[in-house]
Structures are given as structure tokens and as C-alpha cells.
Design an enzyme around this catalytic site. Sequence first.
Site, PDB file in Angstrom:
ATOM      1  N   HIS A 167       2.743  37.108 -19.766  1.00 55.66           N
ATOM      2  CA  HIS A 167       2.875  35.858 -20.498  1.00 55.66           C
ATOM      3  C   HIS A 167       2.814  34.687 -19.562  1.00 55.66           C
ATOM      4  O   HIS A 167       2.286  33.833 -20.062  1.00 55.66           O
ATOM      5  CB  HIS A 167       4.102  36.229 -21.479  1.00 55.66           C
ATOM      6  CG  HIS A 167       4.697  34.850 -21.796  1.00 55.66           C
ATOM      7  ND1 HIS A 167       5.677  34.420 -21.350  1.00 55.66           N
ATOM      8  CD2 HIS A 167       4.531  34.174 -22.790  1.00 55.66           C
ATOM      9  CE1 HIS A 167       5.931  33.296 -21.868  1.00 55.66           C
ATOM     10  NE2 HIS A 167       5.424  33.242 -22.832  1.00 55.66           N
ATOM     11  N   HIS A 173       0.286  31.286 -19.687  1.00 53.90           N
ATOM     12  CA  HIS A 173       0.829  29.947 -19.965  1.00 53.90           C
ATOM     13  C   HIS A 173       0.153  28.881 -18.772  1.00 53.90           C
ATOM     14  O   HIS A 173      -0.206  27.878 -19.109  1.00 53.90           O
ATOM     15  CB  HIS A 173       2.318  29.570 -19.723  1.00 53.90           C
ATOM     16  CG  HIS A 173       3.071  29.789 -20.947  1.00 53.90           C
ATOM     17  ND1 HIS A 173       3.541  28.674 -21.973  1.00 53.90           N
ATOM     18  CD2 HIS A 173       3.598  30.787 -21.718  1.00 53.90           C
ATOM     19  CE1 HIS A 173       3.972  29.177 -22.840  1.00 53.90           C
ATOM     20  NE2 HIS A 173       4.137  30.465 -22.910  1.00 53.90           N
ATOM     21  N   HIS A 182      15.189  29.031 -23.467  1.00 52.58           N
ATOM     22  CA  HIS A 182      14.948  29.569 -22.132  1.00 52.58           C
ATOM     23  C   HIS A 182      15.735  29.022 -21.414  1.00 52.58           C
ATOM     24  O   HIS A 182      15.898  29.550 -20.197  1.00 52.58           O
ATOM     25  CB  HIS A 182      13.420  28.946 -21.867  1.00 52.58           C
ATOM     26  CG  HIS A 182      12.264  29.473 -22.385  1.00 52.58           C
ATOM     27  ND1 HIS A 182      11.768  30.976 -22.098  1.00 52.58           N
ATOM     28  CD2 HIS A 182      11.562  29.402 -23.777  1.00 52.58           C
ATOM     29  CE1 HIS A 182      10.946  31.347 -22.747  1.00 52.58           C
ATOM     30  NE2 HIS A 182      10.636  30.393 -23.827  1.00 52.58           N
ATOM     31  N   HIS A 221      10.163  34.746 -30.347  1.00 53.09           N
ATOM     32  CA  HIS A 221       9.012  34.098 -30.290  1.00 53.09           C
ATOM     33  C   HIS A 221       8.123  34.739 -31.536  1.00 53.09           C
ATOM     34  O   HIS A 221       7.219  34.124 -32.294  1.00 53.09           O
ATOM     35  CB  HIS A 221       8.120  34.357 -29.016  1.00 53.09           C
ATOM     36  CG  HIS A 221       8.729  33.573 -28.037  1.00 53.09           C
ATOM     37  ND1 HIS A 221       9.872  34.051 -27.057  1.00 53.09           N
ATOM     38  CD2 HIS A 221       8.429  32.405 -27.639  1.00 53.09           C
ATOM     39  CE1 HIS A 221      10.075  33.073 -26.223  1.00 53.09           C
ATOM     40  NE2 HIS A 221       8.997  31.906 -26.490  1.00 53.09           N
ATOM     41  N   GLU A 229       6.937  39.412 -20.342  1.00 60.36           N
ATOM     42  CA  GLU A 229       7.410  38.195 -20.345  1.00 60.36           C
ATOM     43  C   GLU A 229       6.773  37.266 -18.889  1.00 60.36           C
ATOM     44  O   GLU A 229       6.008  36.361 -18.998  1.00 60.36           O
ATOM     45  CB  GLU A 229       8.794  37.734 -20.336  1.00 60.36           C
ATOM     46  CG  GLU A 229       8.907  36.260 -20.395  1.00 60.36           C
ATOM     47  CD  GLU A 229      10.536  35.647 -20.643  1.00 60.36           C
ATOM     48  OE1 GLU A 229      11.430  36.860 -20.386  1.00 60.36           O
ATOM     49  OE2 GLU A 229      10.760  34.632 -20.745  1.00 60.36           O
ATOM     50  N   HIS A 231       0.699  33.087 -28.086  1.00 60.31           N
ATOM     51  CA  HIS A 231       1.962  34.079 -28.530  1.00 60.31           C
ATOM     52  C   HIS A 231       1.584  35.124 -29.547  1.00 60.31           C
ATOM     53  O   HIS A 231       2.239  36.020 -29.545  1.00 60.31           O
ATOM     54  CB  HIS A 231       3.341  33.211 -28.700  1.00 60.31           C
ATOM     55  CG  HIS A 231       4.037  33.054 -27.646  1.00 60.31           C
ATOM     56  ND1 HIS A 231       5.152  33.729 -27.170  1.00 60.31           N
ATOM     57  CD2 HIS A 231       3.975  31.783 -26.503  1.00 60.31           C
ATOM     58  CE1 HIS A 231       5.588  33.450 -25.984  1.00 60.31           C
ATOM     59  NE2 HIS A 231       4.865  32.305 -25.661  1.00 60.31           N
ATOM     60  N   HIS A 245      13.444  25.498 -28.442  1.00 61.92           N
ATOM     61  CA  HIS A 245      12.852  26.324 -27.279  1.00 61.92           C
ATOM     62  C   HIS A 245      13.220  26.240 -26.130  1.00 61.92           C
ATOM     63  O   HIS A 245      13.557  27.128 -25.296  1.00 61.92           O
ATOM     64  CB  HIS A 245      11.222  25.891 -27.488  1.00 61.92           C
ATOM     65  CG  HIS A 245      10.496  26.832 -26.723  1.00 61.92           C
ATOM     66  ND1 HIS A 245       9.454  26.425 -25.886  1.00 61.92           N
ATOM     67  CD2 HIS A 245      10.236  28.159 -26.784  1.00 61.92           C
ATOM     68  CE1 HIS A 245       8.995  27.533 -25.015  1.00 61.92           C
ATOM     69  NE2 HIS A 245       9.466  28.733 -25.808  1.00 61.92           N
TER      70      HIS A 245
HETATM   71 CU1  CUO Z   1       8.953  30.395 -24.896  1.00 62.59          CU
HETATM   72 CU2  CUO Z   1       5.858  31.372 -24.095  1.00 62.59          CU
HETATM   73  O1  CUO Z   1       6.964  29.936 -24.247  1.00 62.59           O
HETATM   74  O2  CUO Z   1       7.674  31.855 -23.923  1.00 62.59           O
END
Ligand code: CUO
Length: 684
Positions: free
Chosen positions: A357, A361, A205, A230, A342, A397, A201
Site C-alpha cells: 500500500h 502511494h 496516522h 480506511h 499497509e 484504497h 487522516h
Molecule cells: Cu491513510 Cu493510504 O493513506 O493509508
Amino acid sequence: DRPSEPIFLPKESDKGDKKVVFDVPREYLTDRQKKLSTQVINRFGEKAERISVRKITLPDLSIPGQLDRRAQFSLFLPEHRKLASRLINIFMGMRNLDDFLSAAVYARSHLNPYLFVYAYSVALLHRDDTRNAHLPPLAELFPEKYVNGELFARAREETNTVLDPQQRLPITIPKDYTASDLEEEHKVAYFREDLGINLHHWHWHLVYPFDAPLDIVRKDRRGELFYYMHQQVLARYNMERFSNGLQRTKRLIDLREPIPEGYFPKLDSLVSSRVWPARAANTRLSDIAREGDQIQFDLQDIERWRDRIYEAIHSGAVTTDQGRRQNLTEFGGVDTLGNIIESSIISPNRALYGDMHNFGHIAIAFSHDPDNRHLESFGVMGDSTTAMRDPVFYRWHAFVDDIFQEHKRTLPAYSQQQLDFPGVQVSGLEVNTPGARRPNELFTFWQQNDMDLSRGLDFTPRGPVFARFTHLQHRPFTYKINVQNTGSGQRMGYVRIFLGPKFDERGAPMLFRDQRTFMVELDKFPVNLSQRTQTIERRSTMSSVTIPFERTFRNLDQNRPAGGAQLEQFNFCGCGWPQHMLIPKGSAQGLQAQLFVMISDYSQDRVDQPLDGMCNDASSYCGVRGQLYPDKKPMGFPFDRNARTGVDQLRSFLTKNMFIQDVVIKFQDRVEAPAGRNVTTFNG
Ligand code: CUO
């Protein structure tokens, strides 16, 4: 201060166990480091290679320097993104390798270590002259983000009492340390807390940052890949939940309701000597107002963005920041939506659609201290290195994914013609596990592995200190696919393999419209259909989804002999689902699942570009470095949409070029040593 760490050199010479010490111009060091520098060199002994760092006109680090060295760093926070983007820009702008290295060494000693490692890694991945570079092994540099805090005290004790590194015993991380079985959700902690999954992960990113210099962000279908990667994480998590008798993940659809899932990460921050904050069960989200983090927003903002995004989906178009209508097209719409949801800096209209998104978080990560009255930093959801540990990650998610699905539900279903590959028929499908009595059985079990903590510790042991952790593993297996080709001439097919649950939570057969979102991609590869009848055999370890076990745990086990040239070459390609998590755990009695294969017409799917790009062996979730996504079909094809009318189950969805096979996934509850190692000497 954590001892100054060797930087991972963008050079061939940085290989294997070789430690590197920099001869750094004294003006690069902070006062404290000047005092410490001899100590640091001693730490690596005489074996270390010494590299002198060229003195350059130092870059202006005043902006990235605004982040306190001991602060936590979160890409989700707009202020931190700005600092990181600035630092990436500085690194990308260094004229040559020597200058880049020099700037990095200087930055390393003056900046927040998390910020530094992030920006440095992005630069390594994107500079032309660092194509063969090693990424810093994050799990070793910052073990506190991957293993429980108590371990460090034990590591300190071990290194203080056992001076000879050869005599040291690995410190065992218990498999269950974040919760007890009283907590239902803990049944899938082995998935959420898996080292390889969390590293994947973080790497994903890094390769697809949403805020960085434009040419780094603007990558082929990056918004669509955000959705697909995701979505697949969720599909996999849901199979894992079914394996453990849990229900599918519930969407976090109402931001005002208490969140029943609590999470107590038990991770320490070695930078600030604090523990990562927990979130108690039934915590409610609140508006966020934290001056110190320069972040303030209301839950209503997120709700407003959500409503506007739904509105755009239902009207089939978004409004750009120029006020133009931009249609959400059949193929490109999902990519645009990815950037909006995103969101990334290439969102067509951030003022209107916001940053949904990412702010979700943040709202969750600060829910224990929304206005900073307790002076607590963010929880694990605030950091892409740790977010997947928390059950709420999947709930958030699942909500995000459902917005993408809402768009997909507006698209026309694939016709039989679009799915078919005339003349090509799949007549059989089988998986074989060596040593198994029957075909179509898969086996999982626990395996142990060691990681070296010594690089990441806040004291300086001589030699390695190993932590021994336990993860899921499965027996490697082989697919066998029987194909008939009556078409004329040489043709190529694209083989697409998926695995999905056969029954839902109540034991009822799955309906297509549900099952399609649970289908987990296992592999995708082109084949030559040269004969009328042929059998395609393919090993599970070849998967286009995964990276090999050795790469996930690269550098984690210093006792392992160096991987040879081939491994070296792939060394930095850390993005990829870990091979050891390719298939779900299943259950002792055996979880019933359906294996699906489709062979589509490669001449229509292929993307014309050289196939030998770097890091092309985990392209399904990660793409190929510097190239287009190697499949023209929408990601997740053919399961990215609802089926044509009349099809309510997978069986009736099939065209001749598809096949399904029932398989059983059996979990064997025992712990095995890693290959080539003997665990019995240790009685932990
Ligand atoms: Cu990979 Cu929310 O953590 O996008």
C-alpha cells in the site's frame, strides 16, 4: 526561512490565545535565526509569555538533519521514515519534560519543519509526561497543505494594507477552486478537500504510525484498524458519490492502465516556494527510480507483493520471516493482513509481502516525474496530510480494501445465533431533526468557518489573518430506539448504528453483499436494559465516530471564547471523524437511505478496562489512547462478512435485536454563518 514558531508546550500554561516565546540558549540558533530573533519576539508583542529553555547536552541530530530544510517530507518514503523514526526515538528518550522541550526547541530550529512537526507530534502523543499536551494545530502551522496557494498573496496584501487586525476582513476561499464542473469528480471535492477530514487522516496516522520505535507501533489491533478506518472512509465517500449521482469508486486494479482521474491541487509549498505537482488526466504509472529520494522499485514489485498476499489469503496462512506458517484466523487474521498490506514494521514478513500500500502511494505520487528528470517532488498522494484530496486516493484504497474483503469472504458467515441477543427485541427506530415536519428526515447545508493563517505564513503579520472556508454541515438530530427486554435480571446492550444507501446507481434495491460494504458507522454505545420496555434517546453529536466541531476547528477561530476546562482536557485528541461530516450530503430531492440499529449482548462485547481513557469519544475509528479497542467484535460487525445462505437483502438479515428504518437526506443549498458569528458584515 519561515519565522521560528512557538512550540506547543506540553504544559497547562499553554492555553487559549497566549503566545509563547522561548528564551533559547544562543547555541541553539542557526546564524540566520540569531539575526532574526528580535524580529520574532516582536511579532508576538509584549503579551507573549517568555519561557526559558534549559541548556542541555544537545542530542545528535545528524541523521534527521540529512533531510534538507526545504525538502518536502513523506512518510511513505523509506528513507524519510528512517529519519523520522530516529528523531522520534531521540524525543522519546529525553529523560524529563524540560529536556524534551529543550531538545524540541533545538530540533525545531535546525531540522526540516515537516519532519520536525511530525516527530514532535508523535512524541507528544506517546510520552507519559505529555498526556495533556496540545498537538501543534497543523492546519495553522502549515496552511499551505490545506488551502489554495493564491490565498497567501491575498493574505500578504491584506496585512500590508490593513494594519489593525480588528479591521481585517477574512479572505474567502472559494468553495470550488481545484476544478470546474466539467470534471465530474469535482462534484465530491468538498469531501476530499474538507479540512476536518484531512486533519483526521493526519491524526490517525500520527496515532498509528507504521514505522517508529516498536512500542509505539505495536498497538492493539492496529492492522485491523488500518483496514477498518480506511474501509469506512470509502463507504462514506461512496455515499457521497451516490448523493451526487456518481458511481461507486472503481478499484485501481490494473497498474498499467492510464488513470483517467487527474488532480491539480493548487497548493503551494511555503517551505520551498514551489507548487505541489499536479497529475494530468490519463497519466500512466511507471517504475520509480529517483536517486535523490533513495527510492527505486518496479511496478512489478507491487504486483508480486499483491499476488503473494492473495496467495496467503487463499491458503489461509502467511509465511513468517522465520519460515513458519501463521494461520489467518477468524479474528486475528485481518489484523495480521493489515500489517502486511499497509505495511508496518510489525509485518510478519516484509521481505516476502513487501510494502504494497505504501509503495502504491509512492508510485502514484511520483507518476508525473518517476525518474526525477524534471526535478519535481511528490504529489499530494505522497503525504498523509494531503492524500485524501486526490480522487485516486479512493481508487487505490478501494483496491486495497478489496484485498481485505477477499479475506473476509473466506470467513464463515455469522449464524442467526451469533447475531441474536435472546430476549431483546428492537421494535422501533426513528430519527428526529428539531424543526423538521416529519421524522426520519435529515438535513444538510453549507456552513462557513474561519481559520487563522498568521502562524503559518512566511512573513510576519501582527495579529491574525483569517481565511474563510465553506464546508458541509447538517442539522443535529436524535435517535429514538424502542426496546423490549424479556430476559431476566439487569442486562447491558451494545447499540450499533449504521447508515447505508438504499438503492444502487441504477436505482435498484441494494443486495446485501454490496450494501454491507457501504454501511457507514454512525455511533456505538453501551446501554442498561433495565426495564421491560424502554426508549433509548441519543443525540447525533454524541457519536463514537466523531470529534466535536469545536475540536476539529480548535484554535482556528481565535475570536471564539476559550472552550473551558472540558475542551481543554480533550484538546490533543485530534483523531476522529469531523462531526460536520457525520452524514453524507444527500440531494435536493432527498437521498433515500437506510438506518440500521442492532443491540448486541454487551457482556460478550465488552473489554474489561477503565472506560475513562483519554480520547475515548471517537473510539470507533481511532481506538482509545493507551488502551485496547473497546469492542471484542470484529471491527465493522455485523457487516464485516457476507451473510448466511438465503440472505440476499438487509431485511432478511435482521434478527429480533435489529431494526431498519428508511430515512431521507435532504440537501438545502444555502450557506450559513458559524454559530455565534455574523457573516453578513462581510461581502466576499
Ligand atoms: Cu491513510 Cu493510504 O493513506 O493509508
